[in-house]
Design an enzyme around this catalytic site. Structure first.
Site, mmCIF file in Angstrom:
data_model
loop_
_atom_site.group_PDB
_atom_site.id
_atom_site.type_symbol
_atom_site.label_atom_id
_atom_site.label_comp_id
_atom_site.label_asym_id
_atom_site.label_seq_id
_atom_site.Cartn_x
_atom_site.Cartn_y
_atom_site.Cartn_z
ATOM 1 N N HIS A 37 0.782 -1.196 -0.134
ATOM 2 C CA HIS A 37 -0.119 0.030 -0.045
ATOM 3 C C HIS A 37 0.889 1.156 0.018
ATOM 4 O O HIS A 37 1.987 1.293 0.617
ATOM 5 C CB HIS A 37 -0.997 0.018 1.341
ATOM 6 C CG HIS A 37 -0.587 -0.102 2.709
ATOM 7 N ND1 HIS A 37 0.092 1.391 3.055
ATOM 8 C CD2 HIS A 37 -0.242 -1.057 3.563
ATOM 9 C CE1 HIS A 37 0.636 0.735 4.372
ATOM 10 N NE2 HIS A 37 0.321 -0.287 4.629
ATOM 11 N N ASP A 75 -0.138 4.378 0.942
ATOM 12 C CA ASP A 75 -0.785 5.276 1.931
ATOM 13 C C ASP A 75 -0.049 5.138 3.181
ATOM 14 O O ASP A 75 0.529 3.957 3.436
ATOM 15 C CB ASP A 75 -2.346 5.255 2.235
ATOM 16 C CG ASP A 75 -2.808 3.837 2.665
ATOM 17 O OD1 ASP A 75 -2.077 2.960 2.125
ATOM 18 O OD2 ASP A 75 -3.783 3.789 3.183
ATOM 19 N N GLU A 108 -4.952 1.150 2.408
ATOM 20 C CA GLU A 108 -4.850 0.100 3.619
ATOM 21 C C GLU A 108 -5.246 0.606 4.757
ATOM 22 O O GLU A 108 -5.721 -0.056 5.556
ATOM 23 C CB GLU A 108 -3.656 -0.629 3.467
ATOM 24 C CG GLU A 108 -3.614 -2.198 4.240
ATOM 25 C CD GLU A 108 -3.376 -1.798 5.603
ATOM 26 O OE1 GLU A 108 -3.447 -2.513 6.547
ATOM 27 O OE2 GLU A 108 -2.565 -0.573 6.063
ATOM 28 N N GLU A 109 -4.646 1.787 4.906
ATOM 29 C CA GLU A 109 -4.601 2.122 6.652
ATOM 30 C C GLU A 109 -5.717 2.393 6.876
ATOM 31 O O GLU A 109 -6.343 2.745 8.390
ATOM 32 C CB GLU A 109 -3.731 3.410 6.836
ATOM 33 C CG GLU A 109 -2.336 3.136 6.385
ATOM 34 C CD GLU A 109 -1.462 2.218 7.434
ATOM 35 O OE1 GLU A 109 -2.141 1.595 8.203
ATOM 36 O OE2 GLU A 109 -0.013 2.111 7.394
ATOM 37 N N GLU A 150 2.354 -7.204 3.520
ATOM 38 C CA GLU A 150 3.195 -6.745 4.548
ATOM 39 C C GLU A 150 3.314 -7.623 5.621
ATOM 40 O O GLU A 150 2.030 -8.132 6.110
ATOM 41 C CB GLU A 150 2.701 -5.306 4.910
ATOM 42 C CG GLU A 150 1.438 -5.303 5.370
ATOM 43 C CD GLU A 150 0.723 -3.671 5.905
ATOM 44 O OE1 GLU A 150 1.560 -3.135 6.429
ATOM 45 O OE2 GLU A 150 -0.324 -3.601 5.366
HETATM 46 C C1 LIG Z 1 -9.980 -2.842 10.536
HETATM 47 S S1 LIG Z 1 -9.662 -1.622 9.154
HETATM 48 C C2 LIG Z 1 -8.400 -0.793 9.477
HETATM 49 C C3 LIG Z 1 -6.981 -1.290 9.074
HETATM 50 C C4 LIG Z 1 -5.795 -1.137 9.856
HETATM 51 N N1 LIG Z 1 -4.664 -1.645 9.195
HETATM 52 C C5 LIG Z 1 -3.496 -1.295 9.624
HETATM 53 O O1 LIG Z 1 -3.434 -0.781 10.822
HETATM 54 C C6 LIG Z 1 -6.013 -1.690 11.290
HETATM 55 O O2 LIG Z 1 -6.665 -1.257 12.259
HETATM 56 O O3 LIG Z 1 -5.785 -2.982 11.346
HETATM 57 ZN ZN LIG Z 2 0.883 -1.330 6.502
HETATM 58 ZN ZN LIG Z 3 -0.253 0.656 8.938
#
Ligand SMILES: CSCC[C@H](NC=O)C(=O)O
Ligand SMILES: [Zn+2]
Ligand SMILES: [Zn+2]
EC number: 3.5.1.14
Length: 398
Positions: free
Chosen positions: A70, A72, A137-138, A165
């Site tokens: 990703h 972002d 993704e974040e 990742e």
């Molecule tokens: C559950 S949707 C959000 C995705 C996020 N991913 C990375 O940190 C996470 O909180 O795990």
């Molecule tokens: Zn990540």
């Molecule tokens: Zn992350």
């Protein structure tokens, strides 16, 4: 380890630092051209583009290798950083400071640099290698990978195996993730009698919400103790929960008719989801009338990618690591990545960011990566890609 002067910096490190300086990023199409790769852009939602770079294999009947990353990054609290998080400052020891240094701009560049090296050396492999660069993704991948895996452009890639990742490991070992916990974001709303806050009112929203909060936090404590007391369990093997939001109320002296609490659950893959949801419902019911729950997010499709030699992709992956004397620690990802969407459509996938001897600093202040660890990661992919892209034909290929 001391770092070389800027004039001697490894070009892969220079590229990595340039990428870290870009705040809103998509790999540039001319970069694809420079590497002699096919480039496709798929707008999966308005303004949300998935970029696919492709190195065709010699045997188009075989399924492909998907390398996902990703682009972002999460926000920064600049005042807590030792260096500007978008400058990619490298200190005298060789640590590169930047948001995204671990999560996961390092991996994007490592994929590209490994492919570049292999191409320069004149290699070709039977299986096609696709690199996907996804935008969100974040924040859950809902405008990125979640939509992309449903599209014809994704199916046309014919992915047989994917890498995405992982997380750094402070020891000499490398963590590799074969499954993920499922995010369940739950909001509990409690309704009750309003009135003057000087009175002992019965059936208030706050009392009932308090009961649910207690039940859920007691469950949290139980899971925490279970994790603490068993050295064989890793964080991703138990269910976690945190109370992340409390809402409600208008004034000190007014008993509110509604209050709510929001929880971020991460449900372990071996949990019986139906029974777990019933448990949540029964905690609400036990608190009294007018207590309900709703899901803001509820992932229901956890998948486990086998980590034994019954899985030819694991066999190839772990063989290379063994040959390179890398120790692997297979675990369940505690957080949620785009790998859950990839696995859910039937593609086996591992979460791997080759960072050993590195403190876990994803989403943290002073996120950083040592240039030597980064370059070793390029070496690792340079060995992994030939092995994965040369896995002989499988029954699933036909
Ligand atoms: C559950 S949707 C959000 C995705 C996020 N991913 C990375 O940190 C996470 O909180 O795990
Ligand atoms: Zn990540
Ligand atoms: Zn992350």
């Amino acid at each position: 380890m001391t770092s070389k002067g800027p004039e001697e910096e490894h070009p892969s490190v220079t590229l990595f630092r340039q990428y870290l300086r870009i705040r809103t990023v998509q790999p540039k199409p001319d970069y694809a051209r420079q590497l002699g790769l096919g480039c496709q852009k798929v707008e999966v939602a308005p303004g949300y583009v998935v970029t696919v770079l492709t190195w065709p294999g010699t045997n188009p009947t075989l399924s492909s290798i998907l390398l996902n990353s990703h682009t972002d990054v999460v926000p920064v609290f600049k005042e807590h950083w030792s260096h500007d998080p978008f400058e990619a400052f490298k200190d005298s020891e060789g640590y590169i400071y930047a948001r995204g240094a671990q999560d996961m701009k390092c991996v994007s560049i490592q994929y590209l640099e490994a492919v570049r090296r292999l191409k320069v050396e004149g290699h070709r492999f039977p299986r096609t290698i696709h690199m996907t660069f996804v935008p969100d993704e974040e924040v859950g991948g809902h405008q990125g990978m979640e939509l992309f895996v449903q599209r014809p452009e994704f199916h046309a890639l014919r992915a047989g195996f994917a890498l995405d990742e992982g997380i750094a490991n402070p020891t000499d070992a490398f963590t590799v993730f074969y499954s993920e916990r499922s995010p369940w974001w739950v909001r509990v709303t409690s309704t009750g009698r309003p009135g003057h806050a000087s009175r002992f009112m019965e059936d208030t929203a706050a009392e009932k919400l308090h009961k649910v909060v207690n039940s859920i936090l007691a469950f949290r404590e139980k899971e925490w103790q279970r994790l603490q007391s068993n050295p064989h369990l890793k964080e991703g093997s138990v269910t976690s929960v945190n109370l992340t939001k409390l809402e409600g109320g208008v004034a000190y002296n007014v008993i509110p008719a509604t209050m709510s609490a929001s929880f971020d659950f991460r449900v372990a893959p071996d949990v019986d989801f139906k029974a777990f949801e019933e448990q949540l419902q029964s905690w609400c019911q036990a608190a009294g009338e007018g207590v309900t729950l709703e899901f803001a997010q509820k992932w229901m499709h956890p998948q486990v990618t086998p980590t034994d030699d019954s899985n030819p992709w694991w066999a190839a992956f772990s063989r290379v690591c063994k040959d390179m004397n890398l120790t692997l620690e297979p675990e369940i990802m505690p957080a949620a990545t785009d790998n859950r969407y990839i696995r859910a459509v039937g593609v086996p996938a591992l979460g791997f960011s080759p960072m050993n001897r590195t403190p876990v600093l994803l989403h943290d202040h002073d996120e950083r990566l040592h240039e030597a660890v980064f370059l070793r990661g390029v070496d690792i992919y340079t060995r992994l890609l030939p092995a994965l892209a040369s896995v002989p034909a499988l029954p699933s290929d036909s």
